[in-house]
Design an enzyme around this catalytic site. Structure first.
Site, PDB file in Angstrom:
ATOM      1  N   LYS A  21     -18.025  -5.857   8.183  1.00  0.00           N
ATOM      2  CA  LYS A  21     -17.221  -6.727   8.086  1.00  0.00           C
ATOM      3  C   LYS A  21     -16.008  -6.554   9.810  1.00  0.00           C
ATOM      4  O   LYS A  21     -16.214  -5.424  10.529  1.00  0.00           O
ATOM      5  CB  LYS A  21     -15.831  -6.346   7.513  1.00  0.00           C
ATOM      6  CG  LYS A  21     -16.379  -7.699   5.968  1.00  0.00           C
ATOM      7  CD  LYS A  21     -14.747  -7.357   5.594  1.00  0.00           C
ATOM      8  CE  LYS A  21     -15.109  -7.688   4.171  1.00  0.00           C
ATOM      9  NZ  LYS A  21     -13.730  -7.465   2.710  1.00  0.00           N
ATOM     10  N   ARG A  74      -2.358  -6.466  -8.721  1.00  0.00           N
ATOM     11  CA  ARG A  74      -1.296  -6.637  -8.630  1.00  0.00           C
ATOM     12  C   ARG A  74      -1.177  -8.081  -9.273  1.00  0.00           C
ATOM     13  O   ARG A  74      -2.963  -8.541  -9.980  1.00  0.00           O
ATOM     14  CB  ARG A  74      -1.357  -8.301  -7.334  1.00  0.00           C
ATOM     15  CG  ARG A  74      -0.953  -6.897  -6.127  1.00  0.00           C
ATOM     16  CD  ARG A  74      -1.174  -7.757  -4.859  1.00  0.00           C
ATOM     17  NE  ARG A  74      -2.299  -7.783  -4.559  1.00  0.00           N
ATOM     18  CZ  ARG A  74      -2.522  -8.705  -3.452  1.00  0.00           C
ATOM     19  NH1 ARG A  74      -2.046  -9.518  -3.520  1.00  0.00           N
ATOM     20  NH2 ARG A  74      -4.403  -8.942  -3.710  1.00  0.00           N
ATOM     21  N   HIS A 102       0.729  -0.940  -0.163  1.00  0.00           N
ATOM     22  CA  HIS A 102      -0.200   0.200  -0.590  1.00  0.00           C
ATOM     23  C   HIS A 102       0.650   1.440  -0.026  1.00  0.00           C
ATOM     24  O   HIS A 102       0.844   2.017  -0.368  1.00  0.00           O
ATOM     25  CB  HIS A 102      -0.393   0.206   0.982  1.00  0.00           C
ATOM     26  CG  HIS A 102      -2.087  -0.816   1.554  1.00  0.00           C
ATOM     27  ND1 HIS A 102      -2.032  -1.552   2.993  1.00  0.00           N
ATOM     28  CD2 HIS A 102      -3.304  -1.635   0.313  1.00  0.00           C
ATOM     29  CE1 HIS A 102      -3.350  -2.669   2.152  1.00  0.00           C
ATOM     30  NE2 HIS A 102      -3.441  -2.218   0.978  1.00  0.00           N
ATOM     31  N   SER A 125      -3.059  -7.819   2.831  1.00  0.00           N
ATOM     32  CA  SER A 125      -3.607  -7.935   4.702  1.00  0.00           C
ATOM     33  C   SER A 125      -3.886  -8.599   4.877  1.00  0.00           C
ATOM     34  O   SER A 125      -3.317  -9.082   5.852  1.00  0.00           O
ATOM     35  CB  SER A 125      -4.010  -6.984   4.155  1.00  0.00           C
ATOM     36  OG  SER A 125      -4.326  -5.436   4.100  1.00  0.00           O
TER      37      SER A 125
END
Lengths: 166, 166, 166, 166, 166, 166
Positions: free
Chosen positions: D46, D95, D22, D133
């Site tokens: 969440k 990615r 990040h 993460s």
């Protein structure tokens, strides 16, 4: 013109040569469609191994027992050929390992060029997921055995055409 | 049992809720198949937003003008339902951006479980390539406008069910 | 040298020919960058349909109303051209159905060769997801209609260049 | 409202926690944009490891030396937040090994919901291509060493939060 | 014939030229296999930059310190070569960004042609994920610096072969 | 510590339950490795269908005829377990249709965490390309027949555990 509810399908391709994977799609599509035309693309820009005439005769011999199948060749745009044949379906096999994105791109563009003809994808059997005409030509050129991957008539013609092959 | 050349198709899904992407596939599949059953999966393991009854009525209202379409629900294995309906085709939409691999995996396993029923993939229209029921529920929960993505009856019910939505 | 916070961007490509998909990316990138150079790759190894001069004039005509856009051509490494132009951004469109991996590979290698220039990917509009210059040339060669896919000046030149096209 | 040629960008995410991947995107995006807001998604559905307040303070500490960066949090639709901030750019890292398709789907839907805000993808550095993460939380839970993957302040807080970690 | 539990491996490729990515795979495979043969494919259909002899000598020089490695060349089918060498493993590097599907297709077909030889994929290091022989030749042709991507002996030979390169 | 040229391999997984696809990988890996440990991940966060003890006994029964195979379970990081076992290889099957990207991501992170242990991918046989433990549990829950997809002992235990299954 056929009733919209009649599935008049075309299975286009180079079929240079016909493989067992193609033959599997042909049998399965013939069980779904009222009429199926196997349409050999006559692409003057490419140097084929077999002439259109040779391919026509090999496919005819390999599909002679399927009642609602016809073999033909075409040049020009596929959707124009589909229009001439009043076809509402184009059959394509997709393999898990393959040119998947090219297939979707062609389906989208064909739909834009002629929305009346729908592209229908059938999943290639997993036992055919690695077979392509190009692979077969490469293997036979390098002396490999392709008897498990092509119909008998194609194997016979490959051996005549490429005597070095097993 | 239908003649093998008759395309008796099932379009299975959760349809929680029906989207314009689903509706596009329904119209296109109905042009190819003799009979099309939209089959709502009754999955007791998931908490749906709409009950099976609500989904049935919304799909019926949205497809009432298509002659050869029927709406139904099922539980258990899809191929067992297909066998009970004598269906020889399962319709699935595939989106370029999507769970493509899951779709192919399910098609292969369904073919292994029941080879008589073929999975036919239709390419989702590019204007629907980003629409999914999950996305629509997420957007509406966050206060977004989904009127362009679902049929009118679904929009009305979404607004009743989730008053916070626009 | 521009302030690092100024986005001086290059949109490189072959543009043989410019498509509506390219034009969409150009408009959107021009809204983000301070200055945008459309940079035609002069690749002596490929036989283009249009000369670099023809491509320059077609792109100039199609983008004449966008104030901060300039059209240029280059040969050699893209990052060397970017250095000469003091550019800190390379714009690339990515299509969901496309050479995605090639794009990422080029972005990584360009970053390794010159970290000061960042590659920025814009998502191609879904209505352009199937359009590529190669597809357009193929369709027009086969007698198809591409008027919906290219700007008017490109259509005119394509018809002059390939009289067989519609 | 800012001039269209000013790049007012948002980098949205959960950042639970911030990773070196990040941070790499933040530095690179800050070199391109006039103003960059790191926007922490406050997703009540969440269970995060770190509260929004903790994440705000960790990101602020890790980015304090970058002049044109601001840290904020938001709830609701990202495009509504972008409208409130008059942002014309959303920054996302992609990615090579990742949820690429999800990213494209969100970019398309965000563009449909608000065309004035463009999604810009930066390619994650190859040295960060496997960091997420979720992975970091999993490794640390299993007793692994993540000191190479997160900024010092995050490592310190992870060790306080999960004493079992190394 | 070797005991089945001995890993006699082949690492086939064009190696035109050898890259640092290849060298990384060679070192790692040599740590796993009892014996590793680097097998240069002698493909008469392609115009290589370096002759088979030149490639043999560059690879030998770059791997001279690894005890269990041998360099060889072959033509014909890889599985026939593997049979002649009594190899039970074929080593292939896969890059996250790459011709992944082609690799899987070849592994499947090689397994069908000769089940006794297993294809083992090693993941290319992420720092090599964008390096390919083709890319290196392209960069050097355009005047770019590839000294970070190839072993010293390859760089020296590239500079002799292509004087325009840096 | 074993000589670096000895392949001491681990085949990690949940094996809940063992499938014929797993068994195929086990047989093939045992032909390449000096010693192969099938390592059941004891993940307390997931609710498995079979306990670790049940899985151990089913795998032992199914692999009892392979001399160099051992069955074990582990918790914590895989690379820490690999270090304790002095393993230099981790075996993973990859299916053409599958979580390929997750596999590569895990391989990269494991390599970063412990470079001494290499991940080796074997291509799943195409006849197993659609089989996963999750799929098998789903099919059997819905009343489907999985006898073709799992070893006899697993089928027997599945029928005891889920009496509704065929």
């Amino acid at each position: 013109m056929p009733d919209a509810r009649t599935l008049i399908a075309i299975y286009p391709g180079s079929f240079d040569p016909l493989t067992n994977g193609h033959l599997d799609i042909i049998h399965r599509a013939a069980n779904l469609a009222d009429h199926l035309t196997i349409a050999i693309l006559n692409n003057s820009a490419k140097q084929p191994l077999f002439s259109v005439g040779e391919r026509l005769s090999m496919i005819r011999e390999s599909t002679s027992k399927i009642a609602n199948v016809e073999v033909d060749s075409f040049s020009g745009l596929l959707v124009d050929y589909a229009a001439r044949r009043s076809a509402n379906g184009i059959i394509r096999g997709i393999r898990a390992i393959s040119d998947y994105e090219i297939e979707l791109q062609m389906a989208l563009i064909n739909r834009r060029l002629r929305p009346e003809t729908e592209t229908l994808f059938l999943m290639a059997g997993e036992e055919f997921s690695f077979i392509s005409s190009r692979m077969i030509k490469e293997i036979i050129t390098l002396g490999g055995d392709v008897s498990a991957f092509v119909p008998p008539v194609v194997l016979k013609r490959l051996r005549e055409k490429l005597p070095a092959s097993r």
